[in-house]
Design an enzyme around this catalytic site. Structure first.
Site, PDB file in Angstrom:
ATOM      1  N   GLU A  61      -3.673   7.332  -3.919  1.00 44.50           N
ATOM      2  CA  GLU A  61      -3.494   6.042  -3.279  1.00 44.50           C
ATOM      3  C   GLU A  61      -3.250   4.962  -4.320  1.00 44.50           C
ATOM      4  OE1 GLU A  61      -6.258   5.014   0.302  1.00 44.50           O
ATOM      5  OE2 GLU A  61      -6.901   3.835  -1.420  1.00 44.50           O
ATOM      6  N   TYR A 121       0.853  -1.189   0.000  1.00 41.33           N
ATOM      7  CA  TYR A 121       0.000   0.000   0.000  1.00 41.33           C
ATOM      8  C   TYR A 121       0.885   1.234   0.000  1.00 41.33           C
ATOM      9  CZ  TYR A 121      -3.181   3.659   1.528  1.00 41.33           C
ATOM     10  OH  TYR A 121      -3.899   4.825   1.603  1.00 41.33           O
TER      11      TYR A 121
END
Ligand code: GDP
Ligand code: MN
Length: 365
Positions: free
Chosen positions: A185, A97
């Site tokens: 993101e 991530y």
């Protein structure tokens, strides 16, 4: 403003972040000439598509066409799927991530990285907070290579992967700045034999920066009334009660919502005509709020500063709503405004509490 995954990926690719090269389709017949397996992904402006059945891997063209038909008939979190992104599936070895988010408390961008990608980062933060690395970014310095190296090491990366992560992180920071992002993101940032690639992409542009960003506003993010209001330059939000609220200035509008609630009423919506609204703006405001169904009364709360009470009164009179109104009016040209209202059979209170209470009584009557 949210961008679609395929739009965010286009920007990522332009800045040198590896993304699987894909195609946006609106019909199953457009699935042609792919190497299999492929990923089909619903393009909707909400997260968690995977869990909602909006992300599927298909092994051949026949399966892909059938699956595309299925996904295109889905609604994900209430939003009908109209577009799919199709790309050759990445053979993922591990999901990471990485992203940036504006932290309003520190008033800085924060870089967030984790070795646990693919799932909700909120879940990781709750269950295994030690697996999340964060760095607050000094806006003058920006993200420096040593920050990116530190994050990469905390993600457990080394060697070639560490260097290529560093390069992605620096590019993503550039994108963040260039597009006035409040969130970017990559989840998952996927590692395969070919190295890293952004298998998913999110980019939310700060609405306050839209004046200098070239994105067309996305119609599907708004309700029809919200769209009308935007066109008229008014801020409007739909709610679920039966009392419409119009005020001038965000603070006063919020206070109006609170006081209606406190008096036992339920706001149906609220609209901010802003400072300096004229009769035409007020008329448009009434036009918009009265389109909402099930309305019983309208609370108009005006504190005249730059806004002139006489202009507001003229707007009210011109529109002359069929639904009962309760007006509170104070400030610039207050007497003139009140006399215009009086001439036409309306009255206005000085006190906000008085007018709010009356709006609630009118709704109950
Ligand atoms: P989200 O659920 O809306 O966040 O959609 P994602 O794009 O993140 O996809 C959800 C999950 O599907 C990912 O976490 C991956 O596990 C899986 N996935 C997506 N693309 C690929 C791919 O190219 N290859 C493989 N193996 N899995 C993928
Ligand atoms: Mn994702």
């Amino acid at each position: 403003m949210k961008l679609y995954e395929y739009e965010a990926k286009e920007i990522f690719a332009q800045h040198g972040i590896p993304v699987p090269s894909g195609k946006v389709i609106t019909d199953p017949s457009q699935i042609e000439g792919f190497t299999y397996p492929v990923v089909l992904k619903a393009q909707v402006l909400v997260g968690g598509r995977g869990k909602a059945g909006g992300v599927k891997i298909c092994q051949n063209e026949k399966e892909a066409k059938e699956t595309a038909k299925n996904i295109l008939s889905l609604e994900i979190k209430g939003i009908p799927v109209k577009k799919l992104l199709v790309y050759p599936a990445v053979d993922i070895e591990k999901e990471y991530y990485f992203g940036f988010v504006v932290d309003r408390t520190s008033r800085k961008l924060v870089a967030i990285a984790s070795s646990e990608g693919g799932i909700d980062i909120e879940e990781v933060a709750e269950k295994t907070p030690e697996k999340i690395a964060k760095i607050e970014i000094n806006p003058t310095l920006g993200l420096r290579p040593y920050h990116a190296l530190e994050l990469g090491k905390k993600m457990g990366l080394e060697g070639k992967n560490l260097l290529s992560f560093t390069s992605i992180a620096l590019k993503l920071y550039q994108i963040c700045e260039k597009y006035d992002a409040e969130l970017v993101e990559i989840n998952p940032l996927a590692l395969s034999k070919e190295g890293f690639s952004a298998v998913d992409a999110k980019l939310n542009v700060d609405d306050n920066a839209l004046y200098r960003q070239k994105f067309e506003p996305k119609e599907e993010e708004y309700t029809e009334l919200e769209r009308m209001a935007r066109k008229a330059g008014l801020s409007y939000v739909s709610l679920e009660g039966d009392i419409a609220i119009i005020g001038c200035g965000a603070g006063l509008v919020m206070a109006s919502l609170d006081i209606i609630q406190k008096c036992g009423g339920r706001p149906a919506n609220f609209l901010d005509v802003g400072g300096g609204a004229n009769a035409e703006n007020m008329k448009q405001a009434l036009e918009i709020v009265t389109k909402q169904k099930g309305l019983k009364s309208i609370f108009i709360n005006i504190f005249g500063g730059i806004t002139r009470c006489d202009q507001i009164a003229e707007g009210i009179v011109e529109f002359s709503p069929e639904i009962p109104i309760s007006v509170r009016m104070m400030g610039t040209n207050e007497e003139k405004g009140k006399s215009i209202l009086k001439e036409h059979g309306y009255s206005a209170a000085d006190s906000m509490a008085e007018a709010a209470l009356r709006a609630v009584e009118l709704a109950r009557a």
